[in-house]
Design a protein around this motif. Sequence first.
Motif, PDB file in Angstrom:
ATOM      1  N   GLY A  62     -34.207  15.672 -60.033  1.00 46.41           N
ATOM      2  CA  GLY A  62     -33.469  16.335 -58.959  1.00 46.41           C
ATOM      3  C   GLY A  62     -32.527  15.398 -58.243  1.00 46.41           C
ATOM      4  N   GLY A  63     -32.377  14.194 -58.791  1.00 43.77           N
ATOM      5  CA  GLY A  63     -31.494  13.213 -58.175  1.00 43.77           C
ATOM      6  C   GLY A  63     -30.030  13.508 -58.442  1.00 43.77           C
ATOM      7  N   GLY A  64     -29.213  12.610 -58.019  1.00 45.89           N
ATOM      8  CA  GLY A  64     -27.773  12.760 -58.175  1.00 45.89           C
ATOM      9  C   GLY A  64     -27.073  12.259 -56.934  1.00 45.89           C
ATOM     10  N   PHE A  65     -25.907  12.811 -56.685  1.00 42.32           N
ATOM     11  CA  PHE A  65     -25.103  12.375 -55.552  1.00 42.32           C
ATOM     12  C   PHE A  65     -24.825  13.538 -54.622  1.00 42.32           C
ATOM     13  CE2 PHE A  65     -24.024   9.756 -59.212  1.00 42.32           C
ATOM     14  CZ  PHE A  65     -24.277   8.506 -58.700  1.00 42.32           C
ATOM     15  N   LYS A  66     -24.678  13.200 -53.349  1.00 36.64           N
ATOM     16  CA  LYS A  66     -24.240  14.183 -52.364  1.00 36.64           C
ATOM     17  C   LYS A  66     -23.454  13.441 -51.301  1.00 36.64           C
ATOM     18  CE  LYS A  66     -28.169  14.265 -49.216  1.00 36.64           C
ATOM     19  NZ  LYS A  66     -29.022  15.142 -48.455  1.00 36.64           N
ATOM     20  N   LEU A  67     -22.678  14.165 -50.538  1.00 38.52           N
ATOM     21  CA  LEU A  67     -21.907  13.543 -49.470  1.00 38.52           C
ATOM     22  C   LEU A  67     -22.862  12.943 -48.445  1.00 38.52           C
ATOM     23  CD1 LEU A  67     -19.091  16.192 -48.840  1.00 38.52           C
ATOM     24  CD2 LEU A  67     -19.030  14.185 -50.328  1.00 38.52           C
ATOM     25  N   ALA A  68     -22.499  11.791 -47.919  1.00 39.22           N
ATOM     26  CA  ALA A  68     -23.342  11.114 -46.941  1.00 39.22           C
ATOM     27  C   ALA A  68     -23.222  11.741 -45.552  1.00 39.22           C
ATOM     28  CB  ALA A  68     -22.976   9.634 -46.871  1.00 39.22           C
ATOM     29  N   ARG A  69     -22.157  12.465 -45.332  1.00 34.99           N
ATOM     30  CA  ARG A  69     -21.962  13.187 -44.074  1.00 34.99           C
ATOM     31  C   ARG A  69     -21.146  14.438 -44.369  1.00 34.99           C
ATOM     32  NH1 ARG A  69     -18.784   8.147 -43.188  1.00 34.99           N
ATOM     33  NH2 ARG A  69     -16.596   8.723 -43.009  1.00 34.99           N
ATOM     34  N   PRO A  70     -21.020  15.350 -43.415  1.00 35.84           N
ATOM     35  CA  PRO A  70     -20.278  16.589 -43.693  1.00 35.84           C
ATOM     36  C   PRO A  70     -18.849  16.305 -44.155  1.00 35.84           C
ATOM     37  CG  PRO A  70     -21.451  16.757 -41.605  1.00 35.84           C
ATOM     38  CD  PRO A  70     -21.575  15.325 -42.057  1.00 35.84           C
ATOM     39  N   ALA A  71     -18.347  17.159 -45.037  1.00 36.41           N
ATOM     40  CA  ALA A  71     -16.988  16.990 -45.579  1.00 36.41           C
ATOM     41  C   ALA A  71     -15.946  16.952 -44.472  1.00 36.41           C
ATOM     42  CB  ALA A  71     -16.681  18.105 -46.578  1.00 36.41           C
ATOM     43  N   ALA A  72     -16.162  17.695 -43.400  1.00 38.02           N
ATOM     44  CA  ALA A  72     -15.208  17.712 -42.291  1.00 38.02           C
ATOM     45  C   ALA A  72     -15.154  16.369 -41.566  1.00 38.02           C
ATOM     46  CB  ALA A  72     -15.562  18.825 -41.307  1.00 38.02           C
ATOM     47  N   ALA A  73     -16.181  15.546 -41.734  1.00 42.38           N
ATOM     48  CA  ALA A  73     -16.237  14.239 -41.064  1.00 42.38           C
ATOM     49  C   ALA A  73     -15.762  13.108 -41.967  1.00 42.38           C
ATOM     50  CB  ALA A  73     -17.663  13.969 -40.583  1.00 42.38           C
ATOM     51  N   ILE A  74     -15.290  13.438 -43.164  1.00 42.74           N
ATOM     52  CA  ILE A  74     -14.747  12.445 -44.098  1.00 42.74           C
ATOM     53  C   ILE A  74     -13.263  12.723 -44.243  1.00 42.74           C
ATOM     54  CG2 ILE A  74     -14.799  11.577 -46.472  1.00 42.74           C
ATOM     55  CD1 ILE A  74     -17.753  12.477 -46.592  1.00 42.74           C
ATOM     56  N   THR A  75     -12.441  11.695 -44.106  1.00 43.66           N
ATOM     57  CA  THR A  75     -10.996  11.892 -44.179  1.00 43.66           C
ATOM     58  C   THR A  75     -10.394  11.211 -45.402  1.00 43.66           C
ATOM     59  OG1 THR A  75     -10.402   9.900 -42.939  1.00 43.66           O
ATOM     60  CG2 THR A  75     -10.888  11.903 -41.643  1.00 43.66           C
TER      61      THR A  75
END
Length: 148
Positions: A62-75
Amino acid sequence: MRLSSMADYAVVTMSAAARHCGHARVSAAQLAAETGLPAPTVQKLVSKLSAAGLIKSVRGAGGGFKLARPAAAITLADIVEAVEGPIAITACIDGHDCGLESGCAVRPHWPIVNEALRGALAGVPLTRLALLQPPPLQMQDQILGVPA
């Protein structure tokens, strides 16, 4: 000014990851398949993006990658800096020597230009980049705060 291929690919990779936001984690192989980028390139980018704190890696079933914070908080600025380092148009800002340095009247102004460029990139959230269809031009101007 032009982004390097790696910075461009990082934006593409992060946009694909953002479209999975709130769902199951995504693997580097999935991101490569979705973006059409070579798997080794995506793996290298995921490593840099993870080191910059933009993506979290989870190992095991069930591993993998995900954003470390919400997409709206990444520019866009965050993504470019993760791959390229600080945003600067000229090398003299980074401490590189130049033959004109001693008499350059423009050098004191480059930080202002660099900050304006970084500010423009920082004004574009990952949520906008993850859209499959960009909004119409007149709506883009409203979103970016450009006067009519």
